[in-house]
Scaffold this motif. Structure first.
Motif, PDB file in Angstrom:
ATOM      1  N   VAL A 180      66.347  39.714  43.179  1.00 16.65           N
ATOM      2  CA  VAL A 180      65.480  39.494  44.342  1.00 16.65           C
ATOM      3  C   VAL A 180      64.236  38.752  43.872  1.00 16.65           C
ATOM      4  CG1 VAL A 180      64.077  40.600  46.143  1.00 16.65           C
ATOM      5  CG2 VAL A 180      66.309  41.545  45.554  1.00 16.65           C
ATOM      6  N   MET A 181      63.951  37.642  44.534  1.00 17.96           N
ATOM      7  CA  MET A 181      62.782  36.836  44.183  1.00 17.96           C
ATOM      8  C   MET A 181      61.799  36.860  45.347  1.00 17.96           C
ATOM      9  SD  MET A 181      63.817  35.464  41.266  1.00 17.96           S
ATOM     10  CE  MET A 181      62.695  34.080  41.008  1.00 17.96           C
ATOM     11  N   VAL A 182      60.535  36.692  45.018  1.00 16.25           N
ATOM     12  CA  VAL A 182      59.550  36.561  46.093  1.00 16.25           C
ATOM     13  C   VAL A 182      58.857  35.211  45.925  1.00 16.25           C
ATOM     14  CG1 VAL A 182      57.797  37.862  44.793  1.00 16.25           C
ATOM     15  CG2 VAL A 182      57.522  37.562  47.252  1.00 16.25           C
ATOM     16  N   GLU A 183      58.676  34.533  47.047  1.00 13.12           N
ATOM     17  CA  GLU A 183      58.004  33.234  47.013  1.00 13.12           C
ATOM     18  C   GLU A 183      56.673  33.394  47.730  1.00 13.12           C
ATOM     19  OE1 GLU A 183      60.158  29.380  48.040  1.00 13.12           O
ATOM     20  OE2 GLU A 183      58.635  29.509  49.623  1.00 13.12           O
ATOM     21  N   LEU A 184      55.602  33.097  47.007  1.00 13.05           N
ATOM     22  CA  LEU A 184      54.266  33.270  47.570  1.00 13.05           C
ATOM     23  C   LEU A 184      53.607  31.914  47.744  1.00 13.05           C
ATOM     24  CD1 LEU A 184      53.326  36.176  45.169  1.00 13.05           C
ATOM     25  CD2 LEU A 184      53.824  36.433  47.602  1.00 13.05           C
ATOM     26  N   THR A 185      53.211  31.593  48.958  1.00 11.37           N
ATOM     27  CA  THR A 185      52.556  30.317  49.228  1.00 11.37           C
ATOM     28  C   THR A 185      51.091  30.583  49.542  1.00 11.37           C
ATOM     29  OG1 THR A 185      54.634  29.589  50.192  1.00 11.37           O
ATOM     30  CG2 THR A 185      52.710  28.186  50.582  1.00 11.37           C
ATOM     31  N   GLY A 186      50.209  30.065  48.687  1.00  8.49           N
ATOM     32  CA  GLY A 186      48.777  30.280  48.891  1.00  8.49           C
ATOM     33  C   GLY A 186      48.250  29.415  50.023  1.00  8.49           C
ATOM     34  N   ARG A 195      48.651  41.625  43.935  1.00  7.33           N
ATOM     35  CA  ARG A 195      47.928  40.873  42.898  1.00  7.33           C
ATOM     36  C   ARG A 195      47.617  39.454  43.368  1.00  7.33           C
ATOM     37  NH1 ARG A 195      50.973  44.210  39.431  1.00  7.33           N
ATOM     38  NH2 ARG A 195      52.758  42.804  39.558  1.00  7.33           N
ATOM     39  N   ALA A 196      48.617  38.804  43.993  1.00  9.19           N
ATOM     40  CA  ALA A 196      48.396  37.426  44.458  1.00  9.19           C
ATOM     41  C   ALA A 196      47.329  37.383  45.550  1.00  9.19           C
ATOM     42  CB  ALA A 196      49.711  36.846  44.978  1.00  9.19           C
ATOM     43  N   GLN A 197      47.380  38.356  46.464  1.00  7.18           N
ATOM     44  CA  GLN A 197      46.395  38.367  47.554  1.00  7.18           C
ATOM     45  C   GLN A 197      44.980  38.605  47.041  1.00  7.18           C
ATOM     46  OE1 GLN A 197      48.339  41.410  49.862  1.00  7.18           O
ATOM     47  NE2 GLN A 197      48.877  39.976  51.508  1.00  7.18           N
ATOM     48  N   THR A 198      44.827  39.537  46.111  1.00  6.12           N
ATOM     49  CA  THR A 198      43.474  39.810  45.611  1.00  6.12           C
ATOM     50  C   THR A 198      42.953  38.632  44.793  1.00  6.12           C
ATOM     51  OG1 THR A 198      44.468  41.088  43.817  1.00  6.12           O
ATOM     52  CG2 THR A 198      43.519  42.337  45.608  1.00  6.12           C
ATOM     53  N   GLU A 199      43.873  37.975  44.026  1.00  6.35           N
ATOM     54  CA  GLU A 199      43.415  36.816  43.235  1.00  6.35           C
ATOM     55  C   GLU A 199      42.945  35.698  44.150  1.00  6.35           C
ATOM     56  OE1 GLU A 199      46.591  35.874  40.480  1.00  6.35           O
ATOM     57  OE2 GLU A 199      46.316  37.872  39.562  1.00  6.35           O
ATOM     58  N   GLU A 200      43.727  35.453  45.203  1.00  2.00           N
ATOM     59  CA  GLU A 200      43.365  34.394  46.139  1.00  2.00           C
ATOM     60  C   GLU A 200      42.012  34.719  46.803  1.00  2.00           C
ATOM     61  OE1 GLU A 200      45.539  33.901  49.959  1.00  2.00           O
ATOM     62  OE2 GLU A 200      45.899  31.852  49.253  1.00  2.00           O
ATOM     63  N   TYR A 201      41.866  35.990  47.151  1.00  2.00           N
ATOM     64  CA  TYR A 201      40.628  36.421  47.802  1.00  2.00           C
ATOM     65  C   TYR A 201      39.431  36.228  46.872  1.00  2.00           C
ATOM     66  CZ  TYR A 201      37.224  39.418  50.131  1.00  2.00           C
ATOM     67  OH  TYR A 201      36.102  39.888  50.742  1.00  2.00           O
ATOM     68  N   CYS A 202      39.619  36.629  45.601  1.00  2.00           N
ATOM     69  CA  CYS A 202      38.521  36.505  44.637  1.00  2.00           C
ATOM     70  C   CYS A 202      38.144  35.041  44.394  1.00  2.00           C
ATOM     71  CB  CYS A 202      38.894  37.170  43.313  1.00  2.00           C
ATOM     72  SG  CYS A 202      38.946  38.959  43.439  1.00  2.00           S
ATOM     73  N   ARG A 203      39.174  34.189  44.337  1.00  2.00           N
ATOM     74  CA  ARG A 203      38.889  32.757  44.153  1.00  2.00           C
ATOM     75  C   ARG A 203      38.010  32.248  45.287  1.00  2.00           C
ATOM     76  NH1 ARG A 203      44.123  32.242  42.446  1.00  2.00           N
ATOM     77  NH2 ARG A 203      44.855  31.525  44.480  1.00  2.00           N
TER      78      ARG A 203
END
Ligand SMILES: [Zn+2]
Length: 478
Positions: free
Chosen positions: A5-11, A56-64
């Motif tokens: 199972v893969m997840v694709e995250l688009t910022g 993790r991806a959401q918090t990183e994007e938010y911090c950026r």
């Protein structure tokens, strides 16, 4: 077959990243029902993996985003990076929590910025907190904890103490919100029925009394809407206002008539009276009254049936009790009391018969008759005792006894039987004395707040509204 199972995250900036979430399967084509599909463990691992990558991806994007100074557009200097754990229903995720020093332009904000701390003040998602509180209100904490970890990928299951603390903390917030007086009701009710009753919860040994009283109310309007309210009087914060808020929510105005049904006990009655803004009418609820009559009828069933005479007396007694019931049902208090006293007089005669020296007769037949008379006397004493209790109750509550038959025909409230089942559910299922559960007054009070919200099906909404009352340790950002 193997699976992945893969997840694709688009910022938001269009960058696409993919991550492997979980893998599984076997290297054979053989299968059985046990190997088809995902196992619970596969499911938990997949959910936990997905949650981890997403958080993790959401918090990183938010911090950026937060790093950019909103005033001059340049990057704030990085002060340090800590880690922070977020508890969620799909696992505990550890995230990087960078802290940014004030921007060099230092115009809009000169404080250190900690974006992750700002969005995760409770270190858990509200949904996690709500579910832990809900389960904790439905089941003993230990079982609630076991059940949560059974189905959810919660690696470090909350300890019993944590579950208890989260549940009571949610309860405290709900109560805080309940004391806020609501705005004028949108729909005005024509009438309100307030059924109020008391119950008891066993207290912890360190507490000075064995048990303490709690109040339970069920409020409904002429539209059929119904809300349950509960509280422990000594612990409640502005109990009267809280209950008034419930009435208000159902459309009560200062002119809406309120019928207060109770078993006549002073405490619940006066709370109902105090909470009502409109004109009140107190009614002794038929459920409690009929239970007491039923108790007399049950006792009369034990009447001896050895002889024809016994059977006739027994039948007369049953008949008299039914007539007492009928008179009370029709609100004929005086006539019911007359009949109770008449019946008591008859029972006293039966009881007195044994004291006459019948036993003096030497013949065996006379001895048997004496035994029968003794049995009748014992039965008479038992029935007389419960009948006297009924007499005391009826004469004490006579002001509150109405013509139930007519009220029923007019569809007016007469009984709190539904409150009784509410009491059963709210108190006994979770806070049962038989389970040897002991409560601190505060713990019981806050638990009731959560349990009542679960019962009213308003926990989600109430918890979200009460968010503003969250007690969070003050953390200096600089
Ligand atoms: Zn700047």
């Amino acid at each position: 077959m193997r699976w992945r199972v893969m997840v694709e995250l688009t910022g938001m900036d269009g960058t696409v990243r993919t991550h492997e979430v979980s893998v599984g399967g076997a290297t054979t084509i053989e299968h059985s029902s046990a190997t088809i599909g995902l196992t619970l463990a596969d499911g938990k691992r997949t959910l936990a993996g997905l949650q981890g990558h997403l958080v993790r991806a959401q918090t990183e994007e938010y911090c950026r985003g937060r790093r950019r100074c909103s005033h001059c557009g340049s990057q704030r200097p990085l002060k340090d990076v800590r880690t922070r754990r977020l508890l969620s229903l799909f696992g505990t995720v550890e995230v990087r929590s960078p802290r940014f020093a004030p921007c060099r332009c230092a115009v809009p904000c000169c404080r250190t910025l900690s974006p992750v701390a700002a969005i995760m003040p409770d270190r858990c998602t509200p949904e996690y907190e709500r579910l832990v509180a809900k389960m904790g209100s439905l089941l003993p904490y230990r079982r609630a904890r076991a059940l949560l970890s059974e189905f959810l990928p919660i690696a470090d299951v909350p300890a019993v103490e944590t579950t208890r603390r989260r549940t009571t903390r949610v309860g405290a917030r709900l109560e805080r919100e309940a004391t806020v007086q609501p705005a004028t009701p949108a729909n005005k009710a024509r009438s309100i029925t307030l059924s109020i009753d008391g119950g008891h919860v066993r207290s912890v040994r360190s507490y000075r009394v064995r048990s303490f009283e709690i109040f339970l109310a069920q409020v409904s309007n002429d539209d059929g809407q119904q809300i349950v309210f509960s509280s422990m009087p000594a612990e409640a914060d502005r109990q009267r206002e809280q209950l008034r808020g419930v009435l208000h929510g159902l459309g009560a105005t200062p002119t809406t008539p309120v019928t207060i049904l109770s078993d006549g006990a002073e405490g619940p009655r006066s709370l109902g009276e105090a909470a009502s803004l409109g004109p009140t009418q107190h009614v002794l609820d038929w459920f409690h009254l009929s239970m007491r009559i039923q108790h007399v009828a049950q006792t009369a069933k034990g009447w001896p049936d050895a002889s024809v005479g016994d059977r006739r007396t027994g039948a007369d007694l049953v008949d008299a009790i039914e007539r007492i019931r009928w008179r009370l049902w029709h609100g004929q208090v005086k006539r019911a009391l007359d009949l109770i006293r008449e019946t008591l007089a008859t029972l006293d005669t039966t009881g007195a018969a044994v004291s006459s020296p019948v036993a003096a007769a030497a013949a065996a037949a006379a001895a048997a008759a004496a035994a029968a008379a003794a049995a009748a006397a014992a039965a008479a004493a038992k029935v007389a005792r419960v009948l006297r209790e009924l007499e005391t109750y009826v004469s004490g509550q006579s002001e509150l006894i109405i013509d139930y038959a007519t009220a029923r025909r007019r569809d007016e409230p007469i009984s709190t039987a539904t409150t009784e089942s509410t009491v059963q559910w709210l108190l006994h299922r979770r806070m049962n004395a038989q389970q040897q559960m002991r409560w601190s007054p505060r713990g019981a009070h806050l638990m009731l707040k959560v349990r009542t919200a679960v019962m009213n099906r308003t926990l989600e909404r109430d918890h979200a509204t009460a968010e503003r009352w969250a007690q969070r340790p003050f953390r200096s950002a600089a």
